[in-house]
Write an enzyme that holds these catalytic residues in place. Structure first.
Site, PDB file in Angstrom:
ATOM      1  N   PHE A 182       0.819  -1.160  -0.052  1.00  0.00           N
ATOM      2  CA  PHE A 182       0.148  -0.039   0.005  1.00  0.00           C
ATOM      3  C   PHE A 182       0.824   1.299  -0.027  1.00  0.00           C
ATOM      4  O   PHE A 182       1.661   1.389   0.720  1.00  0.00           O
ATOM      5  CB  PHE A 182      -0.942   0.193   1.247  1.00  0.00           C
ATOM      6  CG  PHE A 182      -1.826   1.339   1.344  1.00  0.00           C
ATOM      7  CD1 PHE A 182      -2.960   1.204   0.449  1.00  0.00           C
ATOM      8  CD2 PHE A 182      -1.474   2.215   1.680  1.00  0.00           C
ATOM      9  CE1 PHE A 182      -3.826   2.329   0.238  1.00  0.00           C
ATOM     10  CE2 PHE A 182      -2.172   3.343   1.545  1.00  0.00           C
ATOM     11  CZ  PHE A 182      -3.268   3.667   0.852  1.00  0.00           C
ATOM     12  N   ASP A 193       9.699   3.220   2.106  1.00  0.00           N
ATOM     13  CA  ASP A 193       8.101   3.987   2.316  1.00  0.00           C
ATOM     14  C   ASP A 193       7.836   3.841   3.747  1.00  0.00           C
ATOM     15  O   ASP A 193       7.298   2.823   4.087  1.00  0.00           O
ATOM     16  CB  ASP A 193       7.018   3.714   1.385  1.00  0.00           C
ATOM     17  CG  ASP A 193       5.675   4.298   1.768  1.00  0.00           C
ATOM     18  OD1 ASP A 193       5.552   4.892   2.772  1.00  0.00           O
ATOM     19  OD2 ASP A 193       4.658   4.096   1.091  1.00  0.00           O
ATOM     20  N   LYS A 250       2.297  10.945   7.201  1.00  0.00           N
ATOM     21  CA  LYS A 250       1.439  10.961   8.653  1.00  0.00           C
ATOM     22  C   LYS A 250       1.998  11.485   9.788  1.00  0.00           C
ATOM     23  O   LYS A 250       1.681  12.743   9.935  1.00  0.00           O
ATOM     24  CB  LYS A 250       1.413   9.382   8.535  1.00  0.00           C
ATOM     25  CG  LYS A 250       0.515   8.766   7.297  1.00  0.00           C
ATOM     26  CD  LYS A 250      -0.221   7.375   7.968  1.00  0.00           C
ATOM     27  CE  LYS A 250      -1.180   6.945   6.746  1.00  0.00           C
ATOM     28  NZ  LYS A 250      -0.628   5.967   5.926  1.00  0.00           N
TER      29      LYS A 250
HETATM   30  C1  LIG Z   1      -0.903   6.119   4.161  1.00  0.00           C
HETATM   31  C2  LIG Z   1       0.035   5.767   3.451  1.00  0.00           C
HETATM   32  C3  LIG Z   1       0.357   6.108   2.326  1.00  0.00           C
HETATM   33  C4  LIG Z   1      -0.431   7.176   1.745  1.00  0.00           C
HETATM   34  O1  LIG Z   1      -0.550   8.410   2.494  1.00  0.00           O
HETATM   35  P1  LIG Z   1      -1.585   9.428   2.304  1.00  0.00           P
HETATM   36  O2  LIG Z   1      -1.236  10.614   2.926  1.00  0.00           O
HETATM   37  O3  LIG Z   1      -2.961   8.838   2.578  1.00  0.00           O
HETATM   38  O4  LIG Z   1      -1.837   9.640   0.513  1.00  0.00           O
HETATM   39  C5  LIG Z   1       1.577   5.676   1.464  1.00  0.00           C
HETATM   40  N1  LIG Z   1       2.133   4.584   2.034  1.00  0.00           N
HETATM   41  C6  LIG Z   1       2.029   4.115   3.264  1.00  0.00           C
HETATM   42  C7  LIG Z   1       3.055   2.918   3.617  1.00  0.00           C
HETATM   43  C8  LIG Z   1       0.830   4.603   4.104  1.00  0.00           C
HETATM   44  O5  LIG Z   1       0.798   4.000   5.081  1.00  0.00           O
END
Ligand SMILES: *Cc1c(COP(=O)(O)O)cnc(C)c1O
Length: 433
Positions: free
Chosen positions: A148, A236, A278
């Site tokens: 994700f 990520d 986040k």
């Molecule tokens: C939440 C998340 C995203 C996307 O972030 P948004 O601010 O919702 O666009 C990308 N990568 C990971 C691992 C995430 O948990």
């Protein structure tokens, strides 16, 4: 401190409004929140809950952290947005702070997580053409199954989730997916088209997929495979980063966290490109960033990438304070210690009720319980509805998995109270099996 604000409408009425006027792109638990403080949130009727989702780990510092909110208000009164057409007096110091904090030389500021992932993809491709010598338009990026990384058209192009992907095509080419936590599958893929592969992009723990922790040594092995082949390793850490897993970053190289971080050799890996979002703002404001060293970041020149809001002074002030809170309150350490405690306590429940619960797993305060039922069943959903009635909010992911990720400011007694709520829901549900 716990008095509820008088609701203008009832929870039912708020839900009906969202249902009637909002797109149905989410399926929320039937709880309407109107206030938050630390580990707690309150609904429109004043009922108090522990928040075990923390806005998908954006609120690591706790709801409405006073230091972060004060900074937000103070900066909002001074200067909020200039665009990058001009310099501002917050961005440079913020970038230096981030660079020191995470141990990479340069920062490219964005707003949401998905934008930062897009940014990393663009940097990796451009680096591939200009530094590695990949033939024009042939760059590939290797990702993992069940990933994700966000919701843009390019990002969903390499998702394996039919809901995320279905009927949003045509898809962006240039991505290859391999099974997660499988070094040999990765090696085979990287040996196939080595000269065209610009990067590997991974979540150090797959959060959305259900808190999948890779086998020990996987991340380090992938980083080495990449380094041997002149391939960038993109981490990520939007969900795993900033204290959540008991380390400042799950993949942690030469950062200067000064012992706040669990520096196991296994995760002592420096990514070439680091993606944050986040909790970078403590949930007060959308702030994301991509970090990399000079030789990679220099492929981006004026006019080639940007964002109206990226690097705005309000974001810089908020994010700096949010990171200082992580360090000053030793939240990484707290996540590590209480995470061990949480898993040990929940493991006892799993052992007592194998009919209902399959296992508990995770790192730090990013954990999940797997329910012993099919992903199509309603068991996890019903579990979360019952937990909410007891005063604890969590949400199923992928059907039969429930993620537990409270704000990192939670205390030991509170963890124990919540484990008690989990146990009582398990007892009630098990009685009906
Ligand atoms: C939440 C998340 C995203 C996307 O972030 P948004 O601010 O919702 O666009 C990308 N990568 C990971 C691992 C995430 O948990």
């Amino acid at each position: 401190m716990t008095t509820a604000t008088t609701p203008r409408l009832s929870s039912d009425e708020y839900m009906k409004l969202e249902d009637q006027y909002g797109a149905h792109n989410y399926h929320p638990l039937p709880v309407v929140l109107s206030r938050g403080e630390g580990v707690h949130v309150w609904d429109a009727e004043g009922k108090q809950y522990y928040d075990f989702l923390s806005a998908y780990s954006a609120v690591n510092q706790g709801h409405c952290h006073p230091r972060i909110i004060n900074k937000l208000v103070e900066q909002a009164r001074t200067l909020t947005l200039t665009s990058r057409a001009f310099y501002n007096d917050q961005l440079g110091e913020y970038e230096r702070y981030l660079s020191d904090y995470f141990g990479l030389e340069k920062v490219l500021p964005m707003n949401t997580g998905a934008e930062a992932v897009e940014t990393a993809v663009k940097i990796a491709r451009k680096w591939g053409y200009e530094k590695k010598g990949i033939p024009s338009n042939e760059a590939k990026i290797v990702v993992a199954g069940q990933n994700f990384h966000g919701r843009t058209t390019t990002i969903i192009s390499f998702s394996s989730d039919p809901d995320a992907k279905g009927n949003f095509g045509p898809y962006t080419p240039g991505f290859v997916s391999v099974p997660y936590s499988d070094v040999e599958a990765m090696r085979a893929e990287l040996d196939k088209d080595t000269d065209k592969i610009a990067a590997v992009m991974l979540e150090p723990i797959q959060g959305e997929a259900g808190v999948f922790v890779p086998t020990e040594g996987y991340l380090k092995a992938v980083k080495e495979l990449c380094a041997e082949r002149n391939i960038l390793f993109i981490a990520d850490e939007i969900q795993t980063g900033i204290g959540r897993t008991g380390a400042l970053l799950r993949i942690c190289g030469d950062c200067t966290c000064q012992g706040h971080c669990e520096r196991q050799p296994e995760t002592y890996v420096t990514p070439d490109v680091l993606i944050l979002g986040k909790a970078l703002s403590g949930g007060a404001y959308p702030v994301s960033a991509v970090l990399a060293n000079n030789e990679i970041m220099e492929v981006i020149q004026p006019g080639q990438h940007g964002s109206t809001f990226g690097g705005n002074p309000l974001a810089c002030a908020v994010a700096t304070e949010a990171l200082e809170v992580i360090r000053d309150e030793k939240l990484t350490q707290n996540a590590r210690e209480l995470g061990h405690h949480f898993r040990a306590e929940v493991q006892k429940i799993v052992d007592d009720y194998p009919g209902l619960l399959k296992l508990v797993r995770g790192k730090g305060l990013l954990n999940a319980i797997v329910i012993n039922d099919s992903p199509e069943s309603k068991t996890a959903w019903n579990f979360c509805v019952k937990l909410a009635e007891k005063g604890m909010l969590a949400k199923p992911t992928h059907g039969n998995i429930i993620r537990f990720a409270p704000p990192l400011v939670i205390m030991k007694e509170q963890i124990e109270e919540c484990v008690g709520m989990i146990r009582s829901v398990v007892e009630e549900m098990d009685a009906k099996l």
